[in-house]
Structures are given as structure tokens and as C-alpha cells.
Design an enzyme around this catalytic site. Structure first.
Site, mmCIF file in Angstrom:
data_model
loop_
_atom_site.group_PDB
_atom_site.id
_atom_site.type_symbol
_atom_site.label_atom_id
_atom_site.label_comp_id
_atom_site.label_asym_id
_atom_site.label_seq_id
_atom_site.Cartn_x
_atom_site.Cartn_y
_atom_site.Cartn_z
ATOM 1 C CB CYS A 279 -0.902 -0.025 1.240
ATOM 2 S SG CYS A 279 -1.803 1.484 1.518
ATOM 3 N N GLY A 280 1.938 1.222 0.825
ATOM 4 C CA GLY A 280 2.863 2.359 0.866
ATOM 5 C C GLY A 280 3.543 2.548 -0.468
ATOM 6 C CD1 TRP B 139 -1.086 1.385 -6.200
ATOM 7 C CD2 TRP B 139 -1.644 3.175 -4.997
ATOM 8 N NE1 TRP B 139 -2.081 2.041 -6.871
ATOM 9 C CE2 TRP B 139 -2.446 3.150 -6.149
ATOM 10 C CE3 TRP B 139 -1.815 4.213 -4.087
ATOM 11 C CZ2 TRP B 139 -3.404 4.119 -6.427
ATOM 12 C CZ3 TRP B 139 -2.762 5.180 -4.349
ATOM 13 C CH2 TRP B 139 -3.549 5.124 -5.516
ATOM 14 C CG HIS B 140 0.327 6.105 -1.295
ATOM 15 N ND1 HIS B 140 -0.064 4.914 -0.731
ATOM 16 C CD2 HIS B 140 -0.751 6.926 -1.226
ATOM 17 C CE1 HIS B 140 -1.323 5.015 -0.323
ATOM 18 N NE2 HIS B 140 -1.768 6.215 -0.631
ATOM 19 N N GLY B 141 4.124 5.713 -4.023
ATOM 20 C CA GLY B 141 5.306 6.283 -4.664
ATOM 21 C C GLY B 141 6.476 5.333 -4.555
#
Lengths: 397, 396
Positions: free
Chosen positions: B317-318, B320-322
Site C-alpha cells: 500500500c505504501g 503504491w503511493h510512490g
């Protein structure tokens, strides 16, 4: 229930449309009169640094605010030197210029912007006023080299603003240059320019910039800004021009000597080469580029009504140049002044006979330097005003 | 930010009147698709749009075949495309360089030459939606048979840039319902939501961004109280920015009569971390739950496995943000928060757990504090985040 929902939706949508039209109406109203009170110059809190982008109609109103038939508008453009950095508001050089020229025949307006070039801002306002038949003398500054165009600098929004509002003179050469320039841009940069142009196209129909800047100046600011901390929300009318007196001479030239000398040398470095006999020969390519650029940057009616100052760095730094570098400076300045004059723009050098005390730093003038500039500019303005060009307009518009 | 450009204003200024006064469902659907294509090509260009169109075509055809193997291949292709466009530099510089420097050098130079300067617009959202679609088809779902319906699901412009991540069944139903029946109430509600989103983004988030940029260069000069305010500004900025963007997307869709899933539900009122994740970026967290956490086993195989699954899901999830370590750490921070919460409830037993649940203000404050400290990891490299965090609590 459904009917109530439906009518409340219609009310909301009708209210939105009416509100929008109301804002457009107010935008047109403010575009007709809004301008800063007791205007002297676009100081930092009324500038891009303060997220304040004076719209073109506001600049036009400022130029005409004190004008009456029979007077010549002396419009000052250019960069921070003309803006009067180094001179507090009450001792700004354009006050002195107004005093020397007198109120009877002249109105001096300082629209110079920090970091602007001679073709930006004031030049476009002058152009718009000339188009409307006002008697205008435009005064700006530059350094040796070719003048950058109005559509590609920090203040390029003014060009697009004026262009889409139909304020500029017909100038096919410039429009062709704009099209060619846009086609050469990288896609991301081109998109930025197109976005700016689209914004100004919208504004030409809706006048939201005028309304927004009027509200920011008179009522409240909705944009956080470090320049006006801690009261960033307060209207700009409550903030004064913060320009201080320059420090005493012994504290004045404290910036990095090496950096300042690099900039001072850079004014003419690369524009001339030393001949065998030690005589400097000005680069022909640079002069040709200048002669090609002037008629593509300044429309002909503006060129004939324009005074250009090629300014020097402070003698504090010039004194540290070698004799050869000083000779190069002299040769380059002389050649560029001649070329500007040949292209139809009255041009003169300024600052080479000033003293250290006349400068507030490497390039900006102190109040005493400003006074000397005013004296010289007043003489040139009067000479230009005495030409046939202004005899026909005297007494009329 | 695409929704606050003048181009977009002109775009919807042309799009909506034609859409509203369109004479039939089919006309509206075709007009909407044309708008989606224009939007995608304008903001992403041919180089950015092409990979999405190719992936979309593969996804559509594989799903139509309903063959699990083809769907699996298509899932792998989508994920590989995401890794290639978004994570090549990160993986080659941060992981491969340590394991196989020569290969990393090749990846950095030769593979990077194939990459566009920026990843295709919205690729993270596209891939997550395609993967969801393909997994659901593998699980026996009915594929979208008409190319027009699938194209609208894939390219729907309001949610293209920053979500919400759509689910194809709900979107398809909303599309069928909304296209022929867009009502004045839809337009008014959508407009209100759009205006709210604009206000959140432009009045609050953008101003906070300006202030944060100014103060982050002067962090050493701030007092402890001011530093706490700075962290609060970071937390407020990301909420107003992101939820503002979601509001705009939801509002624009609603103005077409189409409903998008909600993405935020007052997340800073959450009273524990799992509550926070049921309120923050809901469409992403539910996607991660459904397509990563549960397939990994979820909480079905004991506490240890649950912990591992939670960490894996949140690390992804982390990421995915960058493509950077601080995003991974931010994910792990939240994973650790969830594990702590679960362990705490287990250790305390049901009665003490119930008592703690009644201390609403305390649990809310602790959750908010945890989330705010997490934002330091999200926005800054670990060393800087640590530097700020220590100054929040320790005397200088």
C-alpha cells in the site's frame, strides 16, 4: 418530496448561474476603475513575490489616473533599477523626474517591475495607450545585448493579458515570433504557455482577474504568502512600501565580491574581442542580432516614443576592472548605444560617471543616484517631447 | 492537479451541455467516451495513452474469453507494466544494485531509455482497476461484453487521475442508470460536491502547501509548539488535497448522473487504526483488503500469519503511493499500528478491551497522533522524519 428536491436543485443551479453572472458583472465594473490608492510603484507586496499579478486594465488605469488632455504620459518600465530599489518611497527617482518636468505638461508613472525587461509590462501599457492615441513617452532600461521579448519572461502574463483584450498594436512580426517560439517549446513548457494563454483568453471574456485583484487589494487575500506574514489574509491596501534607505556607504557593498565582479564583467564579456593592437572589436553578430531584434520586439510607433537607458554597474566594482576590461566596456556600450539609436530608439548610457554613493548596491541607485538619473532622463524627455511627434498631439488626446 | 486547469474548465464547458442535452443513452455514452479519450490524450499524450489503451484491450479480450489462464496472464501483464513504468528506477537503484550491480546498471541505462519521462497518467489506478476486473472474472463474474461499456469503465475521466478506484459492477450499474436519467438533482448535488472539492483543494490545501514549503526550510527555527502546528498542517494538507480531489471526481461524475464510490469519511475522527483505514482512501484500502490481504490468507491462519499478511499488504500500500523507501516505511508504520492494535486487544482480553473502547477521546487522540507521525514518514526521508519527530517530543 421529489418535486421539492427538483425545485431546490433548480434554485441552486439558477443561483449558481446568477452568482456567476454577478461576478462577471463585478469583474467588468472593477476592470473599469480598480487600481492601488496613492500609487507610486508596484512594491513587493503588490508584485509577483506577493502573489499579486497586476492585471493589464489596472496598469492602464494607473497610467491614465493623473492624465488630462494636453499632458504627456511619461511611462517608466524596465526592471528594479527603474522601479527604484534602493530608494524609499518618498525619495523615489520618478518623484524627482516629475518635479523636474513639472506637472503642467507631464505625468510620470512608474510601472517598472523587479526583474522585468524593457519589452515587458510598461512597454505593453505604453503600446496600448499609443494605440488609443495618448501622447506617451516610454522610458526603460537594458544592458548591452539583445532585448528579450515580452512573451517569454517572468511577466509574460501581461503580454497575453493585453493581447487577448485587444490592447496591443497590430504587430505581425511579433505574432509570427510567438508562434515560432511556441512551436519550439518542450511539450510540458508548451502546455504551460497554452494554459496561460487560455487563462487570459477566458479573462478577456469574464474579467475575473480584475475582480480577484480588486478584492485582494481592497478586502481580503485568500492566498497565503510569506511576504505579508503574519497577516497574509489582510487586504494589500493595508501594507506599505517597505523599501528602506540604503545603508551607510561602509556597509553598502557587502555582497560576495567575487560574484558581483562576475556579474559586472558579464555585462560586456563575450560581446567584444581584443584586436592585435589592444583595441576592442565589438562582435558583429551581437550587433546584427540587436538590429534584427529591436524591430521585432518593439513596434515602430513605440520605438519613436521611447527612451532607453543602458545602465552601468556601480563604480565600486568598475574600479576593480582591469584597464583592458574598462576599455571593452566603453567600446561595447558605445556601439550598442549607437545601434539602438540607428534602430530608432533614443538611447544613452547612465552610471559611468556616477559615484559609489549614487548606488545602493552593485546595480540599484541610491536616492542621490536616482536624482542624477531623473536629471538626465528629464533632459531627454524634454528633447523628445519637443519633436514633431508630440506637437501634433499637444492639447488633444 | 488537472481539475483546476483552464483547459479542463473549457473541456467540461463543452462536454456537459452536449451531454445533458444529448438525445439518447447511446449518444451520451459515445460522447462521454470521446471526452475520456480527448482527456487522456491531452494530459498523457500518445506515449502515455498508448500503454493504457493496449493494456485495456488485452484486459477486455482476456476477460471476455473468461479463461482463468488468460485472465491470469493479463493480470501479470498489468502488474508488470505498473512495475516497469513506475518502479524500474527504484528497483534498479535500491534493490537490484545491491544484489546484481551489472544488471542494475543495465536496468538503469537501457531500460530507462525505453521509459517515458513520467509514467503514463493514472497508471496505478488503471492497473488496480484492471486487476480487480480480471480477478472478479476469474472468480466467476460476468464480463462487460460491449466494448463501449468496458471502455467507459476503463477510461472514465473523472476518476482517471486520483481515483476513487472503481468496482466494475457498481460502476456499470450506475452507468446504466445514470446515462439515460441524469436529473437536475444529480447536476445540483454534483455541482455542490465539485465546489466543495475546489474549496478544499484551492482554499485550504494549496494555501497549506505554500506555508509548509516556507516553514520546511526553517524547521530548525520553530519552537516545539510551532513544530506541532507544522505537523498538523501536513496532516490537514494531505486530507484536504486528496479528499478535495476525490470530491471533485465524485461531483463531476454525479453531474453526469453517475455515482462513484466514496473515498473519505472523516478519517481524523477514527478511534483506532483499522477504523482509520475504513475511512481513509476507502477505495484503495478495500482494494488492498480484497485483492492482497484476503488472498494472502487474511486473518484466517493464526496471529503470526495475520501479522505477516498485514505487513505485506501495508508495505505494498505504501509502495503504491510512490517509488521510494519512505512510502514503504509509511506503509509498515501503519502495518505495525494494526498489529499493535490487534495484539493489544488479544492481550487485554474482552473486558479490558471493552473498557478501553469506552475511552473514546483517548483512543481518538492516540490514533490521530499515530497517523500524524506517520505523515512525517510519508512526506520526508526517514532521517528528516526522525529529526522532526524527536524535536516534537524531546527537549533540544
Amino acid at each position: 418530496m421529489k418535486t421539492a428536491q427538483r425545485s431546490s436543485a433548480y434554485f441552486l443551479l439558477a443561483g449558481t448561474v446568477l452568482g456567476f453572472l454577478g461576478c462577471v458583472f463585478l469583474g467588468y465594473q472593477t476592470a473599469n476603475y480598480s487600481k492601488p490608492k496613492n500609487f507610486k510603484r508596484f512594491y513587493q507586496r503588490l508584485s509577483l513575490d506577493g502573489q499579486f499579478f497586476p492585471p493589464f486594465p489596472m496598469q492602464e488605469h494607473l497610467a491614465l489616473a493623473r492624465w488630462s488632455p494636453g499632458k504627456i504620459i511619461v511611462l517608466v518600465g524596465g526592471d528594479s533599477v527603474m522601479h527604484g530599489i534602493g530608494q524609499p518611497e518618498e525619495r523615489i527617482w520618478t518623484h524627482e523626474l516629475q518635479k523636474r518636468l513639472g506637472e503642467r505638461r507631464y505625468v510620470v508613472v512608474n510601472l517598472a517591475l523587479r526583474g522585468a525587461n524593457a519589452a515587458e509590462g510598461g512597454a505593453l501599457v505604453a503600446e496600448a495607450l499609443i494605440k488609443q492615441g495618448f501622447p506617451v513617452i516610454y522610458v526603460a532600461n537594458a544592458r548591452p545585448g539583445s532585448p528579450p521579448p515580452a512573451y517569454d519572461g517572468a511577466y509574460r502574463y501581461i503580454y497575453w493579458d493585453a493581447f487577448y483584450k485587444g490592447r496591443l498594436l497590430p504587430f505581425p512580426e511579433r505574432e509570427a515570433d510567438v508562434a515560432a517560439w511556441i512551436s519550439r517549446l518542450r511539450p510540458d513548457e508548451r502546455r504551460k504557455v497554452e494554459e496561460l494563454a487560455l487563462a487570459e483568453r477566458f479573462d478577456s471574456l469574464l474579467r475575473f482577474q480584475s475582480l480577484w485583484h480588486h478584492v485582494t487589494y481592497r478586502h481580503f487575500s485568500a492566498t497565503w504568502n510569506s511576504i505579508v506574514l503574519p497577516r497574509w489574509w489582510e487586504p494589500r491596501i493595508r501594507f506599505t512600501d517597505p523599501e528602506p534607505e540604503p545603508p551607510p556607504l561602509e556597509y553598502r557593498y557587502r555582497a560576495s565580491e567575487e560574484e558581483m565582479m562576475r556579474i559586472a564583467r558579464g555585462y560586456t564579456e563575450g560581446l567584444a574581442r581584443a584586436g592585435k593592437d589592444g583595441v576592442w572589436v565589438v562582435d558583429r553578430g551581437a550587433l546584427e542580432a540587436l538590429s534584427r531584434a529591436i524591430p521585432r520586439v518593439f513596434p515602430a510607433p513605440l520605438r519613436t516614443r521611447m527612451l532607453l537607458i543602458l545602465h552601468h554597474s556601480s563604480p565600486h566594482y568598475l574600479a576593480k576592472l582591469s584597464p583592458a576590461e574598462l576599455r571593452r566596456d566603453a567600446t561595447v556600450y558605445e556601439s550598442f548605444v549607437r545601434q539602438w539609436n540607428l534602430s530608432g530608439v533614443r538611447t544613452f548610457e547612465l552610471g559611468n560617471d556616477f559615484d559609489e554613493i549614487d548606488y545602493a548596491d552593485r546595480v540599484h541607485l541610491s536616492p542621490s543616484g536616482g536624482s542624477k538619473m531623473a536629471q538626465r532622463v528629464a533632459r531627454e524627455v524634454e528633447a523628445l517631447a519637443a519633436t514633431e511627434l508630440f506637437k501634433t498631439t499637444e492639447g488633444g488626446k | 492537479m488537472i481539475f483546476n486547469t483552464y483547459w479542463f474548465l473549457a473541456f467540461i464547458g463543452v462536454f456537459f451541455p452536449v451531454y445533458w442535452f444529448g438525445f439518447s443513452r447511446t449518444f451520451r455514452a459515445i460522447w462521454l467516451l470521446a471526452a475520456c479519450v480527448v482527456f487522456q490524450f491531452h494530459f498523457a499524450g500518445l506515449v502515455g495513452a498508448l500503454p493504457i489503451l493496449v493494456l485495456g484491450a488485452i484486459t477486455y479480450l482476456c476477460a471476455l474469453s473468461r479463461k482463468p489462464l488468460l485472465c491470469a496472464i493479463s493480470i501479470v501483464l498489468s502488474v508488470l507494466a505498473l512495475i516497469f513504468y513506475k518502479y524500474t528506477a527504484f528497483l534498479s537503484q535500491e534493490l537490484l544494485a545491491r544484489l546484481h550491480p551489472a544488471l542494475a546498471g543495465w536496468a538503469a541505462k537501457d531500460a530507462a531509455r525505453l521509459l517515458p519521462s513520467v509514467p503514463p497518467l493514472g497508471i496505478s489506478f488503471f492497473v488496480f482497476e484492471f486487476v480487480h476486473y480480471l480477478v472478479e472474472i476469474r472468480r466467476g463474474g460476468e464480463p462487460l461484453r460491449k466494448p463501449l461499456d468496458f471502455a467507459l469503465f476503463a477510461l472514465f475521466f473523472p476518476s482517471m487521475v486520483a481515483g476513487p478506484i472503481k468496482r466494475y459492477r457498481a460502476f456499470s450499474e450506475s452507468l446504466q442508470e445514470g446515462l439515460p436519467n441524469v436529473s437536475p438533482s444529480d447536476v445540483a448535488e454534483g455541482f455542490k460536491r465539485l465546489a466543495m472539492g475546489f474549496a478544499k483543494k484551492m482554499l485550504v490545501a494549496d494555501n497549506l502547501t505554500l506555508a509548509i514549503r516556507y516553514y520546511e526550510e526553517r524547521l530548525g527555527e520553530l519552537s516545539r509548539g510551532e513544530l506541532w502546528l507544522f505537523v498538523a498542517a501536513l496532516a490537514a494538507r494531505i486530507l484536504f488535497d486528496f479528499s478535495g480531489y476525490s470530491d471533485m471526481a465524485i461531483g463531476i461524475a454525479r453531474m453526469m448522473g453517475i455515482r462513484l464510490p466514496e473515498n473519505f469519511n472523516y478519517p481524523y475522527l477514527a478511534r483506532n487504526i483499522s477504523d482509520f483505514w475504513s475511512r481513509w482512501h476507502i477505495s484503495l484500502s478495500s482494494w488492498i483488503r480484497d485483492y492482497i490481504y484476503i488472498p494472502l490468507g487474511g486473518n484466517r491462519h493464526g496471529f503470526a500469519r495475520r501479522v505477516v499478511n498485514g505487513f505485506v499488504a501495508f508495505a505494498l500500500c505504501g509502495l503504491w503511493h510512490g517509488a521510494a523507501w519512505n512510502f514503504v516505511l509509511w506503509g509498515l508504520w501503519h502495518g505495525a499500528g494494526l498489529v499493535t492494535q490487534a495484539a493489544f486487544e488479544r492481550l487485554c482480553g474482552p473486558s479490558l478491551g471493552a473498557v478501553l473502547r469506552k475511552l473514546r477521546v483517548l483512543s481518538w487522540a492516540l490514533t490521530l497522533l499515530f497517523v500524524c507521525l506517520g505523515w512525517l514518514l510519508f512526506f520526508y526521508p526517514p532521517e528528516k522524519a526522525w529529526w522532526i519527530a524527536t524535536r516534537l517530543f524531546l527537549p533540544r
